[in-house]
Write a protein that holds these residues in place. Structure first.
Motif, mmCIF file in Angstrom:
data_model
loop_
_atom_site.group_PDB
_atom_site.id
_atom_site.type_symbol
_atom_site.label_atom_id
_atom_site.label_comp_id
_atom_site.label_asym_id
_atom_site.label_seq_id
_atom_site.Cartn_x
_atom_site.Cartn_y
_atom_site.Cartn_z
ATOM 1 N N ASP A 1 21.348 -5.636 16.608
ATOM 2 C CA ASP A 1 20.613 -6.655 17.367
ATOM 3 C C ASP A 1 19.115 -6.358 17.362
ATOM 4 N N THR A 2 18.700 -5.560 16.366
ATOM 5 C CA THR A 2 17.292 -5.215 16.209
ATOM 6 C C THR A 2 16.828 -5.629 14.810
ATOM 7 N N VAL A 3 15.499 -5.644 14.623
ATOM 8 C CA VAL A 3 14.964 -5.937 13.292
ATOM 9 C C VAL A 3 13.720 -5.068 13.066
ATOM 10 N N LEU B 1 11.823 7.200 13.442
ATOM 11 C CA LEU B 1 13.090 7.248 12.707
ATOM 12 C C LEU B 1 12.882 7.741 11.280
ATOM 13 N N ARG B 2 11.687 7.496 10.755
ATOM 14 C CA ARG B 2 11.373 7.971 9.397
ATOM 15 C C ARG B 2 9.895 8.328 9.353
ATOM 16 N N PRO B 3 9.547 9.619 9.091
ATOM 17 C CA PRO B 3 8.132 9.941 8.922
ATOM 18 C C PRO B 3 7.626 9.235 7.666
ATOM 19 N N GLY C 1 22.135 -1.966 -5.197
ATOM 20 C CA GLY C 1 23.366 -1.216 -4.955
ATOM 21 C C GLY C 1 23.297 -0.545 -3.593
ATOM 22 N N ARG C 2 22.695 -1.246 -2.636
ATOM 23 C CA ARG C 2 22.452 -0.651 -1.321
ATOM 24 C C ARG C 2 23.626 -0.907 -0.392
ATOM 25 N N PRO C 3 24.072 0.138 0.357
ATOM 26 C CA PRO C 3 25.173 -0.092 1.297
ATOM 27 C C PRO C 3 24.780 -1.096 2.387
ATOM 28 N N GLU D 1 0.825 -1.212 0.000
ATOM 29 C CA GLU D 1 0.000 0.000 0.000
ATOM 30 C C GLU D 1 0.861 1.265 0.000
ATOM 31 N N THR D 2 2.144 1.154 0.387
ATOM 32 C CA THR D 2 3.001 2.341 0.453
ATOM 33 C C THR D 2 3.735 2.539 -0.869
ATOM 34 N N VAL D 3 4.723 1.681 -1.150
ATOM 35 C CA VAL D 3 5.484 1.696 -2.411
ATOM 36 C C VAL D 3 5.717 0.242 -2.811
ATOM 37 N N GLU E 1 6.659 5.741 1.855
ATOM 38 C CA GLU E 1 7.015 4.561 2.632
ATOM 39 C C GLU E 1 6.414 4.595 4.033
ATOM 40 N N SER E 2 6.439 3.433 4.684
ATOM 41 C CA SER E 2 5.889 3.308 6.027
ATOM 42 C C SER E 2 6.627 4.205 7.020
ATOM 43 N N THR E 3 5.929 4.601 8.064
ATOM 44 C CA THR E 3 6.537 5.310 9.190
ATOM 45 C C THR E 3 7.328 4.294 10.012
ATOM 46 N N PHE F 1 25.414 -1.330 5.434
ATOM 47 C CA PHE F 1 25.117 -0.853 6.792
ATOM 48 C C PHE F 1 23.652 -0.460 6.935
ATOM 49 N N ASN F 2 22.902 -0.471 5.840
ATOM 50 C CA ASN F 2 21.506 -0.013 5.886
ATOM 51 C C ASN F 2 20.551 -1.207 5.909
ATOM 52 N N PRO F 3 19.960 -1.509 7.079
ATOM 53 C CA PRO F 3 19.140 -2.726 7.226
ATOM 54 C C PRO F 3 17.809 -2.658 6.469
ATOM 55 N N VAL G 1 11.420 -6.247 7.266
ATOM 56 C CA VAL G 1 10.932 -7.613 7.060
ATOM 57 C C VAL G 1 9.405 -7.614 7.138
ATOM 58 N N HIS G 2 8.774 -8.201 6.116
ATOM 59 C CA HIS G 2 7.313 -8.169 5.978
ATOM 60 C C HIS G 2 6.703 -9.514 6.345
ATOM 61 N N TYR G 3 5.648 -9.459 7.148
ATOM 62 C CA TYR G 3 4.948 -10.658 7.619
ATOM 63 C C TYR G 3 3.490 -10.592 7.189
HETATM 64 O O1 TXA Z 1 6.838 1.257 3.043
HETATM 65 C C1 TXA Z 1 7.921 0.703 3.234
HETATM 66 O O2 TXA Z 1 8.436 0.672 4.358
HETATM 67 C C2 TXA Z 1 8.595 0.042 2.023
HETATM 68 C C3 TXA Z 1 7.681 -1.081 1.538
HETATM 69 C C4 TXA Z 1 8.311 -1.879 0.431
HETATM 70 O O3 TXA Z 1 7.310 -1.896 2.612
HETATM 71 N N1 TXA Z 1 9.893 -0.442 2.380
HETATM 72 C C5 TXA Z 1 10.956 0.395 2.602
HETATM 73 O O4 TXA Z 1 12.151 -0.239 2.886
HETATM 74 O O5 TXA Z 1 10.875 1.607 2.522
HETATM 75 P P1 TXA Z 1 13.562 0.493 2.819
HETATM 76 O O6 TXA Z 1 14.535 -0.602 2.982
HETATM 77 O O7 TXA Z 1 13.671 1.310 1.597
HETATM 78 O O8 TXA Z 1 13.614 1.387 4.108
HETATM 79 C C6 TXA Z 1 13.922 0.817 5.369
HETATM 80 C C7 TXA Z 1 14.138 1.894 6.412
HETATM 81 C C8 TXA Z 1 15.503 2.523 6.268
HETATM 82 O O9 TXA Z 1 15.428 3.896 6.611
HETATM 83 C C9 TXA Z 1 16.316 1.734 7.301
HETATM 84 O O10 TXA Z 1 17.457 2.409 7.723
HETATM 85 C C10 TXA Z 1 15.296 1.513 8.392
HETATM 86 O O11 TXA Z 1 14.079 1.309 7.715
HETATM 87 N N2 TXA Z 1 15.605 0.322 9.193
HETATM 88 C C11 TXA Z 1 15.495 -0.970 8.817
HETATM 89 N N3 TXA Z 1 15.904 -1.794 9.802
HETATM 90 C C12 TXA Z 1 16.257 -1.010 10.837
HETATM 91 C C13 TXA Z 1 16.762 -1.256 12.159
HETATM 92 N N4 TXA Z 1 16.979 -2.493 12.597
HETATM 93 N N5 TXA Z 1 17.024 -0.203 12.955
HETATM 94 C C14 TXA Z 1 16.794 1.058 12.517
HETATM 95 N N6 TXA Z 1 16.317 1.374 11.285
HETATM 96 C C15 TXA Z 1 16.058 0.344 10.460
#
Ligand code: TXA
Ligand code: MG
Length: 301
Positions: free
Chosen positions: A96-98, A174-176, A36-38, A13-15, A160-162, A40-42, A45-47
């Motif tokens: 140590d987080t997800v 962490l992300r609006p 091409g994602r670094p 529903e987001t992207v 994207e999701s908050t 260090f950027n986690p 995970v979708h359930y």
């Molecule tokens: O709407 C969304 O969230 C979309 C759809 C596809 O679900 N997904 C998305 O994923 O935007 P991505 O990978 O582009 O963004 C993930 C964000 C990044 O800002 C990342 O740093 C943060 O979530 N993140 C992921 N795991 C984290 C963790 N363990 N601790 C802190 N921030 C984390």
């Protein structure tokens, strides 16, 4: 394909997300490589059901309240990994987080359920580029790197999701994103905002320039200069439809969020324009997520 460790782009529903088996290190590694994602950027995970989330993470009362109120939907929670967490360590980028979420889109939910395991899925774009809100956007940027693109039409929310961190004493955004801060605070009280300016930002992906268009963006514009395209918001005197798109004529931030990425892409034509002038969007509700994306897109260099 997912069970075989391959990558599939799918609508949420987001992207659109670039999905792979979150319990398979090799599939997760392939996601990082394709974008091409670094490392260090986690990843998120979708359930398809929250009982599986509760097995992989350490839940608390706040998580419980948020999940009851907002899942499925555009809300991601950062929680401690449970001792027996099945999720790839690479998906957590060594933390140590997800980050976990239950998407509301029926296609995403059906695919996760049929796959039989949770799916790691970042936005389905090259790292740093504008996120995709249609299957055509995914094909443009990742077409040769993904086995299959599921077309679910345009994304309803559009940003994207908050992301809410629940691992510290005080919950922090962490992300609006697609769920407004006002709604979260109505459910659990005041939350902090981590704008990434701390010495140790809690969201590793927030430091980099992101959502980059090829053309420069000029924010807070009231109209377009010679040569510029205009991304408008609300009613405007300008009406040249060749150089202007309007995020929401009615001034509705929810409608504007749904249009944001598609309109940025549509105006991003360096041969035709010198830049994109963007009118101001109010800093409330989904306006916060819109302004966050615009500020990052406007960062040059
Ligand atoms: O709407 C969304 O969230 C979309 C759809 C596809 O679900 N997904 C998305 O994923 O935007 P991505 O990978 O582009 O963004 C993930 C964000 C990044 O800002 C990342 O740093 C943060 O979530 N993140 C992921 N795991 C984290 C963790 N363990 N601790 C802190 N921030 C984390
Ligand atoms: Mg992204």
């Amino acid at each position: 394909m997912l069970r075989a460790g391959r990558l599939v782009a799918l609508p949420t529903e987001t992207v659109y997300g670039l999905a792979g088996n979150a319990t398979d290190e090799r599939a997760v590694a392939a996601i990082f490589a394709a974008k091409g994602r670094p490392h260090f950027n986690p990843l998120i995970v979708h359930y398809s059901d929250d009982s599986a989330v509760r097995r992989d993470t350490i839940f608390n009362e706040t998580a419980d309240a948020l999940v009851r109120r907002f899942w499925p939907g555009p809300l991601t929670l950062v929680l401690p990994r449970a001792p027996n967490c099945r999720i790839s360590l690479l998906a957590s980028a060594g933390l140590d987080t997800v980050a976990v979420r239950l998407p509301a889109h029926e296609v995403a939910r059906a695919v996760i359920e049929a796959a039989g395991h949770p799916l790691a899925a970042p936005s389905a774009n090259l790292s740093g580029a504008v996120s995709p809100t249609s299957a055509a956007h995914v094909a443009q940027s990742l077409g040769d790197k993904v086995s299959l693109i599921l077309d679910g039409g345009p994304c309803r929310v559009g940003v994207e999701s908050t992301v809410v961190d629940l691992t510290a004493v005080r919950p922090a955004i962490l992300r609006p994103g697609g769920l407004a801060r006002e709604e979260i605070e109505a459910a659990i009280g005041p939350v902090a905002e981590d704008d990434g300016s701390d010495d140790a930002p809690r969201s590793p992906g927030r430091l980099v320039r992101h959502y980059a268009t090829r053309l420069p963006l000029r924010l807070g514009a009231t109209d377009a200069h010679e040569g510029e395209a205009l991304l408008a918001f609300g009613s405007t005197a300008m009406s040249d439809i060749r150089t202007m798109l309007n995020l929401s004529v009615a001034g509705d931030v929810v409608e504007a969020a749904a249009n944001l990425f598609a309109m940025l892409r549509a105006l991003d034509r360096p041969g035709e324009y010198t830049g994109i002038a963007v009118m101001g969007v109010p800093e409330h509700g989904l306006g916060r997520a819109i302004n966050d994306r615009l500020r990052r897109a406007a960062e040059r260099g």
